[in-house]
Design an enzyme around this catalytic site. Structure first.
Site: not given
Ligand SMILES: CC(=O)SCCNC(=O)CCNC(=O)[C@H](O)C(C)(C)COP(=O)(O)OP(=O)(O)OC[C@H]1O[C@@H](n2cnc3c(N)ncnc32)[C@H](O)[C@@H]1OP(=O)(O)O
Ligand SMILES: O=C([O-])CC(=O)C(=O)O
Length: 391
Positions: A274, A328
């Site tokens: 997140h 999620d």
């Molecule tokens: C309601 C919602 O929107 S909740 C979010 C729902 N989305 C997901 O579950 C999809 C999976 N998660 C992700 O893709 C990401 O965690 C996001 C998009 C939610 C957040 O992304 P960002 O804040 O940009 O984090 P970022 O991608 O920079 O991650 C930081 C580090 O954690 C790692 N990381 C983050 N999420 C994950 C994951 N789900 N699986 C594995 N590694 C992860 C990244 O690879 C990165 O590692 P590094 O520093 O070694 O390169």
């Molecule tokens: O806050 C966010 O980036 C995503 C999230 O958890 C939501 O929208 O509920």
């Protein structure tokens, strides 16, 4: 060519990919403490709302800033019940959608179409008229469950089930989706799921709402844009992907190899990580509890055990990066237990989140300014047009 590349940075304070850490608005709707895993709506802890509130009451709280009085809640609830039906022309339009259409695409299109039937008065664009704004909020919150349920049935050739005004918001939604009146526990679980998904500060779909609203476009366009943003697998769409992932893994024994393989290819695990939470999302904890409550009546199933195992394994591989279960991760497991199809998980999220989107829309209408950020230009300058025969 590279020597012609320039960077025009005039007027740019700083650049943060994905706008990470950049405040995009001032808001008093919700508060997240990402280090401690804490979420409040209008200052009230989400756990208290999950325990004591209803979706209708929470929606009012988000829209109007305070808990409603008994009279206010009764009037709001009555209005919502009254506005659940959608025009037959909208249903006719939906009949033309491909059967294979994803329910989020159907919802985005039908919400945009609602705007043609309920035109926002031009004189009020950009100016908050409380009565009109309230009407928009009631219309969208009341009708979105009907639109989701109608598409879910019509794609299988079934007639939509008409909304019932003797049921609560959550119970009526479940009834229209499944054709069955929910048991009290099912109704409560749907209600809590709607409460905990209703709002979450400046997430991508809320930001989309505000960007579109800032041009003084009509609110149906703003909410339609938000639905488009929520559908993506990095945002709300992850709740569907989590279940596809758990199905693909298939057994607890296969989870370790699956996780290691994904991480070795630097692929993300759906439902983990997140932008704001660096610990377990409090909503994931609440949804997990709901699942456990359900299993006391209905028994557990392997999907949950796989999810729990993934969570455990991820502690050692991803925990140091603050990558933990988000909202999620466990929601789809709850919905599946209630017999709901996987591709309806994100639409359920939208049916709830519309309350938060509209609260931000109302808040911004008061004193918002056109969103128009800057960019760092990295292209060419001072090029000469070359006629086609000389290229
Ligand atoms: C309601 C919602 O929107 S909740 C979010 C729902 N989305 C997901 O579950 C999809 C999976 N998660 C992700 O893709 C990401 O965690 C996001 C998009 C939610 C957040 O992304 P960002 O804040 O940009 O984090 P970022 O991608 O920079 O991650 C930081 C580090 O954690 C790692 N990381 C983050 N999420 C994950 C994951 N789900 N699986 C594995 N590694 C992860 C990244 O690879 C990165 O590692 P590094 O520093 O070694 O390169
Ligand atoms: O806050 C966010 O980036 C995503 C999230 O958890 C939501 O929208 O509920």
């Amino acid at each position: 060519m590279t020597e012609n590349k320039i960077t025009a940075t005039s007027g740019i304070a700083c650049y943060s990919p994905g706008l990470a850490g950049i405040p995009a608005a001032e808001s008093s709707i919700s508060y997240v403490d990402g280090q401690h895993g804490y979420l409040e709506y209008r200052g009230i802890d989400i756990e208290q709302l999950a325990e004591h509130s209803s979706f209708e009451e929470t929606a009012w709280l988000l829209l109007y800033g305070t808990l409603p009085t008994a009279d206010e809640l009764a009037a709001f609830d009555k209005e919502l019940r009254h506005h659940r039906r959608v025009k037959f022309r909208i249903r006719d339009m939906m009949k033309c959608f491909p059967e294979s259409a994803h329910p989020m695409d159907s919802l985005q299109a039908t919400v945009a179409a609602l705007g043609m039937y309920y035109p926002f008065p031009k004189s009020e664009k950009g100016r908050l008229d409380p009565k009109t704004a309230h009407q928009v909020c009631v219309n969208l919150i009341a009708k979105m469950p009907t639109l989701v349920a109608a598409h879910a049935r019509m794609r299988h050739g079934d007639d939509p089930i008409a909304p019932r005004d003797d049921l609560s918001h959550a119970a009526n939604f479940f009834y229209m989706l499944t054709g069955e009146e929910p048991y009290p526990l099912t109704e409560r679980i749907m209600d809590v799921a709607l409460i905990v998904h209703a709002e979450h500060t400046m997430n991508a779909s809320t930001f989309s709402t505000l960007v579109v609203a800032s041009t003084h476009a009509d609110p149906y366009s703003s909410i339609s844009a938000a639905i488009g943003a929520l559908a993506g697998p990095l945002h709300g769409g992850a709740n569907e992907d989590v279940l596809h992932m758990l199905d693909e893994i298939g057994s607890v024994e296969a989870a370790d190899a699956y996780l290691n393989n994904k991480l070795s290819k630097k692929e993300k695990i759906s439902g983990l990580g997140h932008r704001v939470y660096k610990t377990k999302d409090p909503r994931a904890t609440l949804l997990q509890k709901l699942y456990v409550e359900l299993t006391e009546k209905m028994g557990s199933d392997p999907t949950y055990e796989i999810a729990r195992h993934i969570e455990e394994l991820s502690k050692s591989t991803l925990g140091s990066k603050g990558v933990c279960p988000n909202v999620d991760f466990y929601s789809g497991i709850v919905y599946r237990k209630l017999g709901i199809a996987t591709d309806l998980f994100t639409p359920i999220f939208a049916v709830s989140r519309v309350a938060g989107w509209l609260a931000h829309w109302k808040e911004q209408l008061g004193d918002g300014r056109l969103y128009r950020p800057n960019q760092i230009y990295r292209g060419l300058r001072d090029q000469t047009y070359v006629p086609i025969e000389k290229r």
